[in-house]
Design a protein around this motif. Sequence first.
Motif, PDB file in Angstrom:
ATOM      1  N   SER A 235     -55.075 -11.339 -17.489  1.00  0.00           N
ATOM      2  CA  SER A 235     -54.917 -12.791 -17.371  1.00  0.00           C
ATOM      3  C   SER A 235     -53.467 -13.231 -17.445  1.00  0.00           C
ATOM      4  N   GLN A 236     -52.579 -12.384 -18.001  1.00  0.00           N
ATOM      5  CA  GLN A 236     -51.181 -12.841 -18.105  1.00  0.00           C
ATOM      6  C   GLN A 236     -50.172 -11.907 -17.450  1.00  0.00           C
ATOM      7  N   SER A 237     -50.163 -10.646 -17.934  1.00  0.00           N
ATOM      8  CA  SER A 237     -49.074  -9.767 -17.494  1.00  0.00           C
ATOM      9  C   SER A 237     -49.061  -9.548 -15.981  1.00  0.00           C
ATOM     10  N   ILE A 238     -50.235  -9.209 -15.419  1.00  0.00           N
ATOM     11  CA  ILE A 238     -50.252  -8.911 -13.976  1.00  0.00           C
ATOM     12  C   ILE A 238     -49.863 -10.132 -13.145  1.00  0.00           C
ATOM     13  N   PRO A 239     -50.489 -11.317 -13.386  1.00  0.00           N
ATOM     14  CA  PRO A 239     -50.066 -12.468 -12.582  1.00  0.00           C
ATOM     15  C   PRO A 239     -48.599 -12.827 -12.772  1.00  0.00           C
ATOM     16  N   THR A 240     -48.101 -12.753 -14.022  1.00  0.00           N
ATOM     17  CA  THR A 240     -46.682 -13.082 -14.243  1.00  0.00           C
ATOM     18  C   THR A 240     -45.813 -12.070 -13.512  1.00  0.00           C
ATOM     19  N   PHE A 241     -46.254 -10.803 -13.545  1.00  0.00           N
ATOM     20  CA  PHE A 241     -45.484  -9.762 -12.858  1.00  0.00           C
ATOM     21  C   PHE A 241     -45.419 -10.055 -11.358  1.00  0.00           C
ATOM     22  N   ILE A 242     -46.584 -10.335 -10.778  1.00  0.00           N
ATOM     23  CA  ILE A 242     -46.608 -10.587  -9.323  1.00  0.00           C
ATOM     24  C   ILE A 242     -45.785 -11.833  -8.999  1.00  0.00           C
ATOM     25  N   GLN A 243     -45.967 -12.864  -9.836  1.00  0.00           N
ATOM     26  CA  GLN A 243     -45.230 -14.106  -9.571  1.00  0.00           C
ATOM     27  C   GLN A 243     -43.723 -13.856  -9.663  1.00  0.00           C
ATOM     28  N   SER A 244     -43.317 -13.113 -10.688  1.00  0.00           N
ATOM     29  CA  SER A 244     -41.886 -12.856 -10.857  1.00  0.00           C
ATOM     30  C   SER A 244     -41.346 -12.074  -9.668  1.00  0.00           C
ATOM     31  N   LEU A 245     -42.163 -11.136  -9.200  1.00  0.00           N
ATOM     32  CA  LEU A 245     -41.739 -10.315  -8.073  1.00  0.00           C
ATOM     33  C   LEU A 245     -41.500 -11.185  -6.831  1.00  0.00           C
ATOM     34  N   PHE A 246     -42.459 -12.050  -6.540  1.00  0.00           N
ATOM     35  CA  PHE A 246     -42.306 -12.937  -5.378  1.00  0.00           C
ATOM     36  C   PHE A 246     -41.159 -13.911  -5.593  1.00  0.00           C
ATOM     37  N   ASN A 247     -41.054 -14.442  -6.828  1.00  0.00           N
ATOM     38  CA  ASN A 247     -39.944 -15.353  -7.139  1.00  0.00           C
ATOM     39  C   ASN A 247     -38.624 -14.687  -6.811  1.00  0.00           C
ATOM     40  N   MET A 248     -38.502 -13.436  -7.264  1.00  0.00           N
ATOM     41  CA  MET A 248     -37.256 -12.716  -7.082  1.00  0.00           C
ATOM     42  C   MET A 248     -36.939 -12.554  -5.600  1.00  0.00           C
ATOM     43  N   VAL A 249     -37.975 -12.152  -4.853  1.00  0.00           N
ATOM     44  CA  VAL A 249     -37.760 -11.904  -3.417  1.00  0.00           C
ATOM     45  C   VAL A 249     -37.377 -13.208  -2.704  1.00  0.00           C
ATOM     46  N   PHE A 250     -38.145 -14.266  -2.972  1.00  0.00           N
ATOM     47  CA  PHE A 250     -37.872 -15.536  -2.275  1.00  0.00           C
ATOM     48  C   PHE A 250     -36.511 -16.103  -2.659  1.00  0.00           C
ATOM     49  N   VAL A 251     -36.211 -16.043  -3.970  1.00  0.00           N
ATOM     50  CA  VAL A 251     -34.937 -16.584  -4.431  1.00  0.00           C
ATOM     51  C   VAL A 251     -33.792 -15.805  -3.798  1.00  0.00           C
ATOM     52  N   LEU A 252     -33.967 -14.485  -3.735  1.00  0.00           N
ATOM     53  CA  LEU A 252     -32.921 -13.643  -3.150  1.00  0.00           C
ATOM     54  C   LEU A 252     -32.694 -14.023  -1.685  1.00  0.00           C
ATOM     55  N   ILE A 253     -33.784 -14.225  -0.967  1.00  0.00           N
ATOM     56  CA  ILE A 253     -33.645 -14.603   0.454  1.00  0.00           C
ATOM     57  C   ILE A 253     -32.861 -15.919   0.569  1.00  0.00           C
ATOM     58  N   MET A 254     -33.252 -16.892  -0.272  1.00  0.00           N
ATOM     59  CA  MET A 254     -32.577 -18.198  -0.217  1.00  0.00           C
ATOM     60  C   MET A 254     -31.095 -18.052  -0.564  1.00  0.00           C
ATOM     61  N   MET A 255     -30.813 -17.216  -1.567  1.00  0.00           N
ATOM     62  CA  MET A 255     -29.413 -17.038  -1.971  1.00  0.00           C
ATOM     63  C   MET A 255     -28.608 -16.427  -0.838  1.00  0.00           C
ATOM     64  N   ILE A 256     -29.199 -15.419  -0.177  1.00  0.00           N
ATOM     65  CA  ILE A 256     -28.493 -14.770   0.941  1.00  0.00           C
ATOM     66  C   ILE A 256     -28.251 -15.789   2.062  1.00  0.00           C
ATOM     67  N   LEU A 257     -29.248 -16.654   2.285  1.00  0.00           N
ATOM     68  CA  LEU A 257     -29.106 -17.671   3.335  1.00  0.00           C
ATOM     69  C   LEU A 257     -27.932 -18.595   3.037  1.00  0.00           C
ATOM     70  N   ILE A 258     -27.717 -18.873   1.736  1.00  0.00           N
ATOM     71  CA  ILE A 258     -26.615 -19.772   1.390  1.00  0.00           C
ATOM     72  C   ILE A 258     -25.278 -19.038   1.430  1.00  0.00           C
ATOM     73  N   SER A 259     -25.203 -17.885   0.733  1.00  0.00           N
ATOM     74  CA  SER A 259     -23.942 -17.135   0.765  1.00  0.00           C
ATOM     75  C   SER A 259     -24.158 -15.669   0.430  1.00  0.00           C
ATOM     76  N   PRO A 260     -24.057 -14.803   1.437  1.00  0.00           N
ATOM     77  CA  PRO A 260     -24.275 -13.381   1.172  1.00  0.00           C
ATOM     78  C   PRO A 260     -23.257 -12.822   0.173  1.00  0.00           C
ATOM     79  N   LEU A 261     -22.008 -13.280   0.259  1.00  0.00           N
ATOM     80  CA  LEU A 261     -20.975 -12.723  -0.609  1.00  0.00           C
ATOM     81  C   LEU A 261     -21.235 -13.086  -2.077  1.00  0.00           C
TER      82      LEU A 261
END
Length: 631
Positions: free
Chosen positions: A156-182
């Motif tokens: 009920s907690q660890s797995i969903p938080t893990f999956i959510q964090s994983l997607f958060n990380m991926v999406f945030v990373l994409i957005m960050m790269i879109l703004i400034s790769p350097l």
Amino acid sequence: MRGTSNNNRGRARKPEHTWRTLGRLLQYTFASSRTMWVVSIISIIVAALSASLGSKFIQTLIDSYIMPLTKEATPNFAPLIQAIAIMAAIYYTGVIGTGIFTQLQVIIGQRVQKQIRDEMFEHMQSLPMSYFDRNDVGDIMSRYTNDVDTLMQMISQSIPTFIQSLFNMVFVLIMMILISPLLTLLSLVVLGLSIIFVRVLFSQSSRYFSAQQRALGTVNGYAEEILNGLKVVKVFSHEQAVQKQFDTYNSGLRNDSAKANAYATMVFPIMGNMSNLLYVLTAVVGGTLAVNNVITLTLGGLAAFLQLSRGFTQPVAQISQQVNSIIMALAGAERIFGLLDEKPESDDGKVTLTNMKKDAAGNLVPTKEHTENWAWQVPGTPVKLVPVQGVVEFKDVNFSYYPGVQILHDINLTAKAGEKVAFVGATGAGKTTITSMINRFYDIDSGQITYDGIDIREIKKADLRRSLAIVLQETNLFTDTIMNNIRMGNLDATDDEVIAAAKLANADEFIQELPKGYQSTIDGDGSDLSQGQRQLLSIARAAVADPPVMIMDEATASIDTRTERAVQAGMDNLMKGRTTFVIAHRLSTIFNSDLIIVLDHGKIVERGNHEQLMAQHGEYYQLYTGSLVLE
Ligand SMILES: Nc1ncnc2c1ncn2[C@@H]1O[C@H](COP(=O)(O)OP(=O)(O)OP(=O)(O)O)[C@@H](O)[C@H]1O
């Protein structure tokens, strides 16, 4: 009976087969709630995507709406308000997604928890006695409690938080790269360094926390042990010594806790401020690079980037946290699956117990009616009915609990219908073991045991056990009324039948004296009843089962003479007309046995009735005249 329980209560902190267990667990939970899982994962993705889109939208908001407004003499706020509404909608979608998946995961967790407990309980009932010899009760209990709890927590907690964090990380990373790769690269390097730093600090602190856990275990274990043996402590006036020992353990715990907490109060603020440091560093470096035109970054871009970088460190920390609790829960899941994978008791028996009656032609036929006329139904064409008489025969029986340690040697004996057979012998001679062969608590190594001429391995276990009743030395009572506790012997028995059985067992008198009679509720183990009264209930329970064969393990605990007489009379009443095996602890109760078997180290050394054995001047004679000690 001496159990050689193998104490393996020491928890495995890490699973042995992490991936296999994870795969099996996911399969298990998916199977029971497929649709919910799919909806839940979609909601997790939506929530993660909304969070990063929301942060990215800050760039548009500042650059396209706020900045132009600062240049206008009469600013029109309408488009800005619209943009803020869009941003709110994005975030709100995320909130809904989070709401949905947290709810769903709790439901899935509860469902799996119930299902697993049910399956464990059901499976446990099918396990052979040898499983319970190998695993102690505390160990099995902890699978129901700790392991299932951590598993529920994980689902009920660890797995969903893990999956959510994983997607958060991926999406945030994409957005960050879109703004400034350097800048993204720079953030990643700083983040990597800070993770290494935190890990070093963390491994130090976990040493202190492990010591604290160990000390806590010692204190709890000691308190539990003393609580269990409170009587002994009082009897021998050990209170002060016990208190001193407890103080020592408790001081040890205080010292370890103090160290762990001192470290934690130092380390956690540093870890908590890591993201702030990263934030400031990105702002300063990003700002400098932008001002010096090394990178093209708008004000909105920088603001959005800063927001995103905050959202990047959080999931990274969360993932490592969740991995720890997932690994711990998987260790529990492994133990649960271990129990579920245990091989159930084998039961190839086809012969069943049935009531029989005469049909119109005068032939005996099986019937579902309660005729109280029992027969063994042997399958075949035609079906054979063997009247249940209670003749039990051992032929060359050998048995060992563990390979190589033979306990019973070449046991041969016949108990005719209605006979009383007593086993005597020193402690550990094998009296209890012999009786455990009859109801197939354990299977013999070689030889044969027959019941009314039928090999007991051919009889269905449940039916075999239904045809036998056992009065054990230790009476297990359950939290229920006296009426229902006796009825455990035969769930179909009416109240009148229960009362008749209690009368036969000599238990009626004391029950009637209780304030609520048969409706009095027994508390747990029946500690509010005397030892003798508990035995009387146990005899009544066997009486209501009304079986053709009885096994009686005489109580060794001393009870007052009046109750002892009542117990003895109850047992005598019960034995009438049945084949009875008595595990004798007092020779005074077995004079009238038809057959007395004297055992020594699992071998029959003498047999006969009291007079015959006395005339032999052998082992029995010595036991009887007191030259040998029975217990
Ligand atoms: N569950 C078990 N697993 C392994 N060995 C066992 C088990 N139960 C009993 N034993 C061993 O089998 C032997 C016979 O034990 P058993 O309990 O049958 O003796 P007993 O004559 O009934 O003794 P007592 O009068 O003390 O109850 C002993 O050596 C005992 O240690």
